[in-house]
Motif scaffolding. Structure first.
Motif, PDB file in Angstrom:
ATOM      1  N   ILE A   1      70.676  78.319  -6.783  1.00  0.00           N
ATOM      2  CA  ILE A   1      70.175  78.364  -8.157  1.00  0.00           C
ATOM      3  C   ILE A   1      70.741  79.580  -8.887  1.00  0.00           C
ATOM      4  O   ILE A   1      71.275  79.470  -9.995  1.00  0.00           O
ATOM      5  CB  ILE A   1      68.632  78.394  -8.167  1.00  0.00           C
ATOM      6  CG1 ILE A   1      68.086  77.059  -7.660  1.00  0.00           C
ATOM      7  CG2 ILE A   1      68.106  78.699  -9.556  1.00  0.00           C
ATOM      8  CD1 ILE A   1      66.572  77.011  -7.519  1.00  0.00           C
ATOM      9  N   SER A   2      70.658  80.744  -8.248  1.00  0.00           N
ATOM     10  CA  SER A   2      71.174  81.968  -8.876  1.00  0.00           C
ATOM     11  C   SER A   2      72.643  81.817  -9.218  1.00  0.00           C
ATOM     12  O   SER A   2      73.085  82.182 -10.306  1.00  0.00           O
ATOM     13  CB  SER A   2      71.033  83.158  -7.929  1.00  0.00           C
ATOM     14  OG  SER A   2      69.705  83.331  -7.562  1.00  0.00           O
ATOM     15  N   ARG A   3      73.373  81.274  -8.267  1.00  0.00           N
ATOM     16  CA  ARG A   3      74.804  81.158  -8.472  1.00  0.00           C
ATOM     17  C   ARG A   3      75.111  80.267  -9.675  1.00  0.00           C
ATOM     18  O   ARG A   3      75.937  80.602 -10.524  1.00  0.00           O
ATOM     19  CB  ARG A   3      75.452  80.594  -7.204  1.00  0.00           C
ATOM     20  CG  ARG A   3      76.950  80.704  -7.216  1.00  0.00           C
ATOM     21  CD  ARG A   3      77.549  80.374  -5.859  1.00  0.00           C
ATOM     22  NE  ARG A   3      77.005  81.207  -4.794  1.00  0.00           N
ATOM     23  CZ  ARG A   3      77.225  80.989  -3.501  1.00  0.00           C
ATOM     24  NH1 ARG A   3      77.969  79.958  -3.124  1.00  0.00           N
ATOM     25  NH2 ARG A   3      76.710  81.782  -2.596  1.00  0.00           N
TER      26      ARG A   3
ATOM     27  N   ALA B   1      70.445  71.444  -9.118  1.00  0.00           N
ATOM     28  CA  ALA B   1      69.206  71.536  -9.894  1.00  0.00           C
ATOM     29  C   ALA B   1      69.385  72.499 -11.060  1.00  0.00           C
ATOM     30  O   ALA B   1      69.019  72.201 -12.204  1.00  0.00           O
ATOM     31  CB  ALA B   1      68.062  71.996  -8.991  1.00  0.00           C
ATOM     32  N   ALA B   2      69.998  73.640 -10.771  1.00  0.00           N
ATOM     33  CA  ALA B   2      70.191  74.636 -11.821  1.00  0.00           C
ATOM     34  C   ALA B   2      71.167  74.123 -12.876  1.00  0.00           C
ATOM     35  O   ALA B   2      70.994  74.374 -14.068  1.00  0.00           O
ATOM     36  CB  ALA B   2      70.698  75.935 -11.212  1.00  0.00           C
ATOM     37  N   GLU B   3      72.158  73.379 -12.430  1.00  0.00           N
ATOM     38  CA  GLU B   3      73.112  72.832 -13.399  1.00  0.00           C
ATOM     39  C   GLU B   3      72.429  71.866 -14.361  1.00  0.00           C
ATOM     40  O   GLU B   3      72.757  71.806 -15.539  1.00  0.00           O
ATOM     41  CB  GLU B   3      74.250  72.109 -12.673  1.00  0.00           C
ATOM     42  CG  GLU B   3      75.308  73.065 -12.129  1.00  0.00           C
ATOM     43  CD  GLU B   3      76.256  72.383 -11.152  1.00  0.00           C
ATOM     44  OE1 GLU B   3      76.235  71.135 -11.055  1.00  0.00           O
ATOM     45  OE2 GLU B   3      77.004  73.108 -10.469  1.00  0.00           O
ATOM     46  N   ILE B   4      71.505  71.104 -13.838  1.00  0.00           N
ATOM     47  CA  ILE B   4      70.785  70.171 -14.710  1.00  0.00           C
ATOM     48  C   ILE B   4      70.033  70.942 -15.793  1.00  0.00           C
ATOM     49  O   ILE B   4      70.107  70.618 -16.976  1.00  0.00           O
ATOM     50  CB  ILE B   4      69.812  69.302 -13.890  1.00  0.00           C
ATOM     51  CG1 ILE B   4      70.606  68.337 -13.008  1.00  0.00           C
ATOM     52  CG2 ILE B   4      68.865  68.544 -14.810  1.00  0.00           C
ATOM     53  CD1 ILE B   4      69.750  67.528 -12.061  1.00  0.00           C
ATOM     54  N   ILE B   5      69.338  71.985 -15.381  1.00  0.00           N
ATOM     55  CA  ILE B   5      68.588  72.793 -16.350  1.00  0.00           C
ATOM     56  C   ILE B   5      69.546  73.444 -17.347  1.00  0.00           C
ATOM     57  O   ILE B   5      69.336  73.403 -18.558  1.00  0.00           O
ATOM     58  CB  ILE B   5      67.775  73.896 -15.642  1.00  0.00           C
ATOM     59  CG1 ILE B   5      66.733  73.291 -14.705  1.00  0.00           C
ATOM     60  CG2 ILE B   5      67.111  74.803 -16.665  1.00  0.00           C
ATOM     61  CD1 ILE B   5      65.681  72.477 -15.376  1.00  0.00           C
ATOM     62  N   ALA B   6      70.606  74.031 -16.816  1.00  0.00           N
ATOM     63  CA  ALA B   6      71.550  74.734 -17.691  1.00  0.00           C
ATOM     64  C   ALA B   6      72.218  73.754 -18.653  1.00  0.00           C
ATOM     65  O   ALA B   6      72.507  74.093 -19.800  1.00  0.00           O
ATOM     66  CB  ALA B   6      72.605  75.446 -16.853  1.00  0.00           C
ATOM     67  N   GLY B   7      72.426  72.531 -18.184  1.00  0.00           N
ATOM     68  CA  GLY B   7      73.065  71.528 -19.015  1.00  0.00           C
ATOM     69  C   GLY B   7      72.228  71.122 -20.208  1.00  0.00           C
ATOM     70  O   GLY B   7      72.722  70.931 -21.311  1.00  0.00           O
ATOM     71  N   LYS B   8      70.935  71.036 -19.992  1.00  0.00           N
ATOM     72  CA  LYS B   8      70.045  70.642 -21.090  1.00  0.00           C
ATOM     73  C   LYS B   8      69.784  71.819 -22.001  1.00  0.00           C
ATOM     74  O   LYS B   8      68.653  72.270 -22.144  1.00  0.00           O
ATOM     75  CB  LYS B   8      68.716  70.148 -20.535  1.00  0.00           C
ATOM     76  CG  LYS B   8      68.849  68.986 -19.588  1.00  0.00           C
ATOM     77  CD  LYS B   8      67.534  68.270 -19.441  1.00  0.00           C
ATOM     78  CE  LYS B   8      67.697  67.062 -18.530  1.00  0.00           C
ATOM     79  NZ  LYS B   8      66.465  66.319 -18.335  1.00  0.00           N
TER      80      LYS B   8
END
Lengths: 344, 344
Positions: A92-94, A311-318
């Motif tokens: 996630i951090s990465r 998971a983090a990419e999904i959040i960052a994408g939105k």
DNA sequence: GTGAAAGCGCTAACAT
DNA sequence: ATGTTAGCGCTTTCAC
């Protein structure tokens, strides 16, 4: 070093202080500090110098309230005590590293009530996204998440309905495939060793899938052994000794995590048991630790790092789009047979 | 389940919504939700019902801005990848549990620049306290902390000047005492194995103290071996093999952490080395994992849980008083000789 | 390129 | 026991 006049400012600095020190309006200072809008290089320079000299640290509370934007991502996990969630966090951090988003971690200790409390606390800070482990949540938790209007990613598990997005593996399938591999290798009298945690739904699903997989071959789990608390490695030893004392004719032991599996392996080696010929062993997670053991324990990689990344990419994408629509990503765990399952 | 009229509220609820739904002023709603001030049981009841029905979650951003109070404690640590910091976190969480304070974790990966960035980010949320690992910080980090007016607790290490409060052990002393114990047990040709991390100051101080301790007996470290990255258990094996290949006559190996020490122990047992007679071994940290090994590795407990507890208590104790004055707590690590140091 | 005004959602302080 | 007013420190919006 520097001999500034003895300040007594226990009042934190504000934009206004920087504004006065630099002779520029608060608004322009704000623009400089956020790299937003056009500011002349000269002004920019003066502002930055003043801010640095004063040691100004912006107040994100005020900023967040005014802009209705918070660069925090809530991450809610059951535990930090085993190796699995820290590795998810690393992913996630990465993934968040260059997005301007910051993970904030909450720990539930596998207690639904704690999850609810932590979630409430975190949602009250209006994060940009929520990443939480598992698909099982209290009605209240679910309602909070649905009403929040915040993107939600449930991770680790895909066996069940998701609130919004989901990234994980099927633990039922993981259990089933392990069972098939064990049966295919010729083992027949199989024991299961795991944790005594009613709220560890992923471990439960693995066991269910495992039983299903054995059933396909007309087999059942012969005996089980559960533990809670303490050194997992040591517990693995103790449980292995106990289950074999009850059923000396077991020819395979499936452990619900690698740590107790490793303990079991060490115990078997200590006691001269012929692994994998007379007794096969397997764990779950694919932890790095296994690399240093005298023999490689069979395991299944839980894709922890990748789950965190996705998971983090999904959040960052939105980026502020809110809940657009659930993404669903099912990762496929690899079976790593190691040296503790017979090769045929 | 319930069939509420199809809401389209992507606007989060506010106090005002609850106020209107319950027919009570915003102020009274606020009081009820915070259990502050006198409110009649009847009103309280109505408000709670309305809030629950709507699914209201308070906005802490606005609350924090108005009250100038933030119930967050910033915890800044180098890593989650080993067992040591998670255990410190456990101590912090436990101590904070009933104080209304919430830990927020930031990870620096042992990089001073990352520490600075994480610190800046966290301070911009104006937490009630800061707990951070180590005494070595960049000038900018130090300045930020000093100017913040926020209570600061530096943890793990006491060998050096502190910004405010400090809770930890002396790693220099830990190294020195281990050296003395080793010498007292009759070992003379001693090797050191550790991590290749210039910014792990605690490991460095342990080695310095260790060298000092040997020097008292006129001894020196005969050879050293360093690693970075990878499975610590495996690295422990490899490094042990390497250092013994160079110096077959070493009679003691001191490892900078238990994980590589455990790897070394397993390697020695695999290769029929007589531990602790012909070769003694010791690690550092006192991790739980050691309980499950074939033999108990000598180690020194780093008091991780207690450090977390004490640090959090200091923050919790300074209920808004700000930086009153530094508390200094030096804990004493216990030497646990295990089975890998000769008994005389 | 820069500034002035309004207001984000809540709570402290002061009424009543 | 409840309500009113002001304002926390910033950013948005609009004016210049």
């Amino acid at each position: 070093m520097t001999h500034d006049p003895p300040q007594e400012p226990r009042r934190p600095l504000t934009l206004r202080d920087v504004s006065e020190a630099s002779g520029v309006s608060e608004m322009t200072v704000s623009r400089v500090l956020r790299n937003r809008g056009d500011v002349s290089p000269a002004t920019r320079e003066r502002v930055i110098r003043a801010a640095k000299r004063l040691g100004y640290v912006p107040n994100k509370i005020a900023g967040a309230l005014a802009s209705q934007r918070v660069n925090l991502v809530a991450v809610i996990i059951p535990s930090l005590a085993n190796m699995v969630f820290p590795e998810v966090l690393t992913g996630i951090s990465r993934a968040l590293d260059d997005t301007g988003l910051q993970p904030v971690v909450g720990v539930t200790d596998y207690a639904p009530a704690r999850e609810e409390a932590v979630l409430y606390e975190m949602l009250s800070w209006r994060p940009s996204g929520v990443i939480l482990a598992g698909l099982e949540h209290s009605d209240a938790s679910r309602a909070m998440l649905e009403n929040s209007g915040i993107p939600v990613v449930e991770i680790m598990d895909v066996d069940g309905p998701a609130i919004d997005s989901v990234v994980g593996i099927s633990h039922r399938r993981a259990g089933r495939e392990m069972a098939r591999a064990i049966v295919a290798a010729g083992y027949r009298r199989i024991g299961f060793l795991g944790t005594k945690m009613p709220d560890d739904h992923r471990a439960r699903k693995r066991l269910e899938g495992f039983r299903d997989g054995l059933a396909e071959a007309g087999l059942e789990v012969v005996d089980t052994e559960f533990y809670s608390g303490g050194s997992a490695l040591l517990k693995g030893r103790e449980m292995t000794e106990a289950i074999l004392a009850r059923n000396a004719d077991l020819d395979f032991l499936y452990y619900s995590n690698d740590m107790i599996g490793a303990g079991g392996l060490l115990w078997c080696l200590d006691h001269g048991i012929d692994v994998p010929e007379s007794l096969g062993l397997a764990g779950f997670n694919g932890v790095e630790l296994l690399d240093g053991l005298p023999r490689r324990l069979a395991t299944m990689d839980a894709c922890r790092l990748e789950i965190g990344l996705k998971a983090a990419e999904i959040i960052a994408g939105k980026g502020g789009e809110g809940v657009v629509g659930g993404v669903r990503i099912e990762l496929t765990p690899r079976l790593e047979p190691g040296d503790t399952i017979r090769r045929r």
